[in-house]
Design a protein around this motif. Structure first.
Motif, PDB file in Angstrom:
ATOM      1  N   PHE A  84       0.825  -1.204   0.000  1.00 55.77           N
ATOM      2  CA  PHE A  84       0.000   0.000   0.000  1.00 55.77           C
ATOM      3  C   PHE A  84       0.864   1.260   0.000  1.00 55.77           C
ATOM      4  CE2 PHE A  84      -3.525  -2.754   0.978  1.00 55.77           C
ATOM      5  CZ  PHE A  84      -4.600  -2.083   0.436  1.00 55.77           C
ATOM      6  N   VAL A  85       1.921   1.260   0.782  1.00 54.42           N
ATOM      7  CA  VAL A  85       2.823   2.421   0.810  1.00 54.42           C
ATOM      8  C   VAL A  85       3.429   2.639  -0.569  1.00 54.42           C
ATOM      9  CG1 VAL A  85       4.997   3.301   1.726  1.00 54.42           C
ATOM     10  CG2 VAL A  85       3.331   2.267   3.275  1.00 54.42           C
ATOM     11  N   ALA A  86       3.916   1.564  -1.189  1.00 57.63           N
ATOM     12  CA  ALA A  86       4.525   1.675  -2.519  1.00 57.63           C
ATOM     13  C   ALA A  86       3.506   2.141  -3.552  1.00 57.63           C
ATOM     14  CB  ALA A  86       5.117   0.324  -2.928  1.00 57.63           C
ATOM     15  N   SER A  87       2.282   1.628  -3.461  1.00 58.69           N
ATOM     16  CA  SER A  87       1.244   1.993  -4.424  1.00 58.69           C
ATOM     17  C   SER A  87       0.859   3.465  -4.302  1.00 58.69           C
ATOM     18  CB  SER A  87       0.016   1.104  -4.223  1.00 58.69           C
ATOM     19  OG  SER A  87      -0.995   1.405  -5.155  1.00 58.69           O
ATOM     20  N   PHE A  88       0.716   3.959  -3.068  1.00 59.51           N
ATOM     21  CA  PHE A  88       0.365   5.364  -2.862  1.00 59.51           C
ATOM     22  C   PHE A  88       1.494   6.293  -3.309  1.00 59.51           C
ATOM     23  CE2 PHE A  88      -2.855   4.457   0.776  1.00 59.51           C
ATOM     24  CZ  PHE A  88      -3.780   4.053  -0.173  1.00 59.51           C
ATOM     25  N   LEU A  89       2.721   5.942  -2.955  1.00 59.50           N
ATOM     26  CA  LEU A  89       3.864   6.761  -3.371  1.00 59.50           C
ATOM     27  C   LEU A  89       3.961   6.801  -4.896  1.00 59.50           C
ATOM     28  CD1 LEU A  89       6.613   5.637  -0.811  1.00 59.50           C
ATOM     29  CD2 LEU A  89       5.359   7.805  -0.838  1.00 59.50           C
ATOM     30  N   ALA A  90       3.750   5.647  -5.529  1.00 58.57           N
ATOM     31  CA  ALA A  90       3.815   5.583  -6.992  1.00 58.57           C
ATOM     32  C   ALA A  90       2.733   6.448  -7.627  1.00 58.57           C
ATOM     33  CB  ALA A  90       3.680   4.139  -7.460  1.00 58.57           C
ATOM     34  N   ALA A  91       1.540   6.438  -7.039  1.00 61.25           N
ATOM     35  CA  ALA A  91       0.445   7.243  -7.578  1.00 61.25           C
ATOM     36  C   ALA A  91       0.766   8.733  -7.482  1.00 61.25           C
ATOM     37  CB  ALA A  91      -0.850   6.930  -6.833  1.00 61.25           C
ATOM     38  N   GLY A  92       1.299   9.157  -6.338  1.00 62.83           N
ATOM     39  CA  GLY A  92       1.656  10.564  -6.177  1.00 62.83           C
ATOM     40  C   GLY A  92       2.740  10.995  -7.142  1.00 62.83           C
TER      41      GLY A  92
END
Length: 221
Positions: A84-92
């Motif tokens: 989830f952390v990686a996915s959110f950072l990637a989206a930003g």
């Protein structure tokens, strides 16, 4: 009051952490997908939390408990958090640098799926008063085999998979979506451990498995 304060603290801390993971890498507060996602997640969460507080405080207490005791499930939780952390950072970062673009019609379709899956999640909570955040067999627990549980054995995970696959599209990032495709795989490992525990400790669960064949998706798996 202690339960209410705990729920409010977790809601606020979750909102702040999510905002940090999305808007900091985006480099701006003007991230429409980020605001849309936060609204679709935390407004229903607030409504559901209040409903549980007034109608089913014991269930709310169970949902706030995230301390896994099973070692294999602790690993599943760690991988989920990292994902989830990686996915959110990637989206930003994707929004900031414009690497990929999701069509607006698909963003709104994903928003409908996210909201609908939260409704499905709420229905699961209504049906199953034993629905803890951790994998365990509770004192006095019985098998639930009606409603959604008469269709698939793990409707909560069906709801969370739908929600988690919709989130990256709401955020407007194909890169985030590609990362989130790992989430169903993580859930498969969680289900395997959970069912082994339930077969051993919950009377009637083996019979329930023969009655309801499908784990997540009817006629598929």
């Amino acid at each position: 009051m202690k339960l209410l304060m705990n729920a409010v603290l977790k809601l606020v801390s979750g909102l702040l952490l999510t905002a940090l993971l999305l808007f900091a890498p985006a480099g701006t507060w003007h991230y429409p997908g980020g605001w849309l996602f936060c609204g679709l997640l935390f407004v229903p969460m607030l409504i559901l939390g209040l409903a549980l507080y007034w109608k089913a405080p014991e269930l709310l207490k169970k949902r706030l408990n995230t301390k896994e005791t099973e070692k294999d499930q602790q690993g599943v939780i760690v991988f989920s958090v990292v994902l989830f952390v990686a996915s959110f950072l990637a989206a930003g970062l994707d929004f900031r640098f414009g690497w990929t673009h999701v069509p607006k019609w698909l963003v709104w379709a994903a928003a409908a799926v996210q909201l609908g899956s939260y409704g499905l999640y709420a229905e699961v909570l209504r049906e199953n008063a034993y629905l803890s955040r951790t994998v365990e067999v509770q004192e006095g627990q019985t098998v639930i085999d009606t409603g959604l549980y008469g269709i698939v054995r793990h409707p909560m995970y069906t709801a969370t998979i739908l929600m988690c696959l919709a989130i990256p599209l709401v955020l407007g990032s194909w890169i985030s979506f590609a990362l989130m495709l790992l989430y169903p795989v993580i859930i498969l490992f969680r289900i395997r451990g959970e069912e082994a525990l339930l077969e051993e400790g919950l009377p009637g669960y083996r019979e329930y498995k023969t009655k309801v064949r499908w784990r997540l998706i009817p006629y598929l798996w």
